[in-house]
Design an enzyme around this catalytic site. Structure first.
Site, PDB file in Angstrom:
ATOM      1  N   HIS A 218      18.344 -36.979  -8.667  1.00 60.26           N
ATOM      2  CA  HIS A 218      17.690 -37.387  -7.422  1.00 60.26           C
ATOM      3  C   HIS A 218      16.199 -37.093  -7.425  1.00 60.26           C
ATOM      4  CE1 HIS A 218      21.603 -38.344  -5.814  1.00 60.26           C
ATOM      5  NE2 HIS A 218      22.023 -37.199  -6.323  1.00 60.26           N
TER       6      HIS A 218
ATOM      7  N   GLU B 121      17.630 -17.588  -8.996  1.00 59.63           N
ATOM      8  CA  GLU B 121      17.212 -16.214  -9.293  1.00 59.63           C
ATOM      9  C   GLU B 121      16.587 -16.138 -10.698  1.00 59.63           C
ATOM     10  OE1 GLU B 121      16.543 -13.536  -8.054  1.00 59.63           O
ATOM     11  OE2 GLU B 121      16.941 -11.901  -9.447  1.00 59.63           O
TER      12      GLU B 121
ATOM     13  N   GLY C 216      -0.068  -1.664   6.178  1.00 57.79           N
ATOM     14  CA  GLY C 216       0.340  -2.590   7.238  1.00 57.79           C
ATOM     15  C   GLY C 216      -0.824  -3.487   7.631  1.00 57.79           C
TER      16      GLY C 216
ATOM     17  N   CYS D 290       0.820  -1.211   0.000  1.00 58.05           N
ATOM     18  CA  CYS D 290       0.000   0.000   0.000  1.00 58.05           C
ATOM     19  C   CYS D 290       0.856   1.265   0.000  1.00 58.05           C
ATOM     20  CB  CYS D 290      -0.873   0.032   1.243  1.00 58.05           C
ATOM     21  SG  CYS D 290      -1.886  -1.427   1.396  1.00 58.05           S
TER      22      CYS D 290
END
Ligand code: F6R
Length: 605
Positions: A500, A477, A99, A2
């Site tokens: 694996h 990344e 928040g 926000c």
């Protein structure tokens, strides 16, 4: 996440608020709104989706007034609907919030006891309802807001606007950043200095727990205990808050292209002939037993890369963790531990919480940040800016390479201090590093070839990335970049892990992007590549000329990078990973700079 703005102005405020919100768009949002006070009357307009929807609404239904607040909302509690959009209003008060109010259910229950019921699903509406309840009890707007703020638990930046009060904003910060802007007879509030840049460069950053009573005459700031707080007014360099695409189609493209320049700046800031001028005075690398590195997302992959550097070059044991896991695991932090936090924004809630966990336990707290005024920087013993400049694209690009640069310099400094690298070897490394901006330019010249490969990769539903050693974090990344902006499902594995399990995924519809310069591990990676190709997998190999020659002719696509030393390869190979994701996203027609569901600065956990 926000974005918040507030203006006590001398002109019609609605266009000013919308423009300031536009400058906060990069944080990510799904609805927006503004409220103003005009002739003493509080009113608001809100719209779902992009800001253009709010602007259109304001054309048909204008909102006059010279005082107002505005908000871009990234939905947490409640879907992105007009009703849930901010500002939230209860009676005489309107509130914008960034928040999470953790105790909003308890507060709602208390309010229900007074017959007060919410109309929305949001936590923020509770703040407005509580404040109005205090006004109903006869409190002044300032006292009502302060009583409300005192009752809140969680993380918040808040701004209150009141009916009948055309010269008053009340701002509060706990956990989420907030800045006050000082104008000429005007005052402003914003989530960051970028929002306020066209209005003023005179900024006061609120500190944790601060509340500010803002009028056109200035801001009276008090700390959590209610004591007057003398907070500095800083002159922010305007170019550091400049926010334009500079002729590029997207911020991400501009930020990828900026990397040679910003890396040069960072090197100029930190290199002094043959020594490294990082401001780490008092840090004795010989007294450190262990480094704990914590971050999220791309910054976490920068930490993973740095682990290889610190351990191999400096012989320093390193643990790397994701902040959201680290903070709740209660890991022991024995003495001799230095804790290092990496964050572009410096505001990521989980990383900040992890830092606070280490506060009284670690010998020192170091942070590697892009925003020197951020909470993480301010709460560290040593804050090392990465000098990337403002990063607007949600997908981190130049911040990643600049994080790698600072972490590498720190690892080299540690290696030298711990007697693992002599003067000549260090000087050689630094020379190589000085050549990196030139290599970045050469890598950017491969844009056309990378765009062609990306066109084909964009047709896939799933993509695998493989890398070994220092290329493993880079593969992670690369996969993150691809999935976040092109929405193609991408996973990364350490090449040696393929057998694996993940090899079961290989078929001709799954491109496998192998990141492998011709380094000491190359032959092993080639074997893994052969295993992929033997099962019909299509390999896109990112390598150098020697690697391309050795890999043979069966590789589906080859992207040739310039030669680079093994240690420095992660910096250079970040660029093709970014460009691949960028061009794949263009091919898919996604919103590159503001991908769905994502926020630039994750200030909630
Ligand atoms: C990915 C990306 C995110 C951030 C992560 C941490 O492109 O940008 O994964 O790296 O949200 O953010 P900061 O570095 O601001 O702590």
């Amino acid at each position: 996440m926000c974005g918040i703005v507030g203006v006590l102005g001398d002109h019609e405020v609605a266009p000013i608020l919308v423009e300031a919100l536009r400058r906060l768009e990069y944080r990510g949002y799904d609805s927006a709104g503004i409220a103003t006070v005009n002739n003493g009357q509080l009113d608001r307009r809100r719209a779902v989706g992009k800001l253009v929807n709010l602007s259109d609404l304001l054309v048909h239904d204008p909102l006059p007034g010279k005082s107002g607040i505005g908000h871009t909302r990234w939905a947490t509690h409640g879907a992105p609907t007009t009703g849930n959009a901010h500002p939230h209003r209860a009676g005489r008060v309107a509130v914008v919030h960034n928040g999470i109010i953790e105790n909003y259910k308890e507060l709602r229950a208390e309010l229900a006891g007074h017959g007060i019921r919410p109309e929305t699903e949001t936590d923020t509406e509770t703040v407005a309802l509580l404040c109005q309840h205090h006004l109903d009890q006869g409190k002044t707007p300032v006292d009502a807001a302060v009583a409300t703020i005192d009752a809140l638990k969680g993380a918040f930046a808040l701004v209150f606007l009141f009916d009948g009060e055309a010269d008053l904003l009340i701002a509060a910060r706990k956990g989420s950043p907030l800045a006050i802007g000082h104008g000429d007879g005007e005052m402003y509030v914003g989530s960051d200095a970028i929002a306020l840049a066209p209005l003023t460069n005179r900024i006061t950053y609120l500190e944790e727990g601060d509340r500010a009573v803002v009028t056109r005459a200035g801001a009276e700031i008090r700390d959590q205990a209610g004591k007057l707080a003398n907070r500095e007014i800083r002159e922010i360099r305007l170019e550091s808050a400049r926010i334009d695409k500079g002729g590029y189609k997207h911020f991400m493209a501009k930020e990828i292209a900026e990397q040679p320049g910003v890396l040069s700046n960072a090197l100029r800031a930190y290199l002094n002939r043959d020594t490294i001028a990082l401001p780490v005075e008092g840090l004795d690398f010989n007294k450190i037993d262990r480094l704990v590195m914590v971050a999220c997302g791309t910054a976490f992959y920068a930490c993973l890369t740095a682990k290889y550097w610190f351990e191999k070059l400096a012989g320093l044991p390193v643990e790397v963790d994701i902040a959201s896991e680290f903070r709740y695991r209660e890991p022991p932090i024995p003495s001799g531990t230095v804790a290092l936090f990496v964050s572009q924004s410096g505001e990521t809630a989980d990383t900040l919480a992890a830092l606070r966990y280490c506060r009284d336990k670690a010998d020192r707290i170091i942070s590697v940040v892009n925003v020197p005024e951020s909470s993480i920087a301010r709460e560290s013993d040593i804050a090392l800016p990465i000098h990337a400049g403002v990063e607007v694209g949600v997908a981190s690009t130049k911040a990643f390479t600049c994080q790698l640069n600072v972490l590498l310099l720190l690892a080299l400094k540690a290696a030298h201090a711990r007697g693992r690298m002599d003067d000549a070897a260090l000087a050689g490394m630094l020379d190589d590093l000085r050549g990196m901006p030139g290599l970045f330019n050469a890598a950017l010249d491969r844009d056309g070839v990378i765009a062609q490969a990306a066109q084909k990769i964009a047709e896939a539903r799933d993509v695998l990335f493989l890398g070994r050693g220092l290329m493993y974090p880079l593969a992670l990344e690369g996969a993150l970049k691809l999935k976040e902006i092109s929405y193609i499902h991408a996973e990364a594995y350490a090449s040696g892990e393929l057998k694996h399990g993940p090899i079961a995924l290989i078929d001709k519809s799954v491109p496998v992007i192998v990141m492998a310069p011709r380094d000491s591990l190359f032959e092993k990676t080639v074997s893994n590549m052969q295993e992929v190709m033997a099962r019909g997998g299509k390999v896109c190999l990112i390598t150098d000329a020697a690697g391309a020659q050795e890999a043979g002719g069966d590789v589906w696509q080859v992207i040739r990078m310039p030669e680079v030393s093994e240690t420095l390869a992660p910096l250079l190979y970040a660029l093709p990973a970014q460009l691949l994701a960028y061009h794949a996203a263009i091919a898919k027609g996604t919103d590159v700079d503001q991908p769905r569901n994502l926020a630039k600065s994750v200030t909630v956990e």
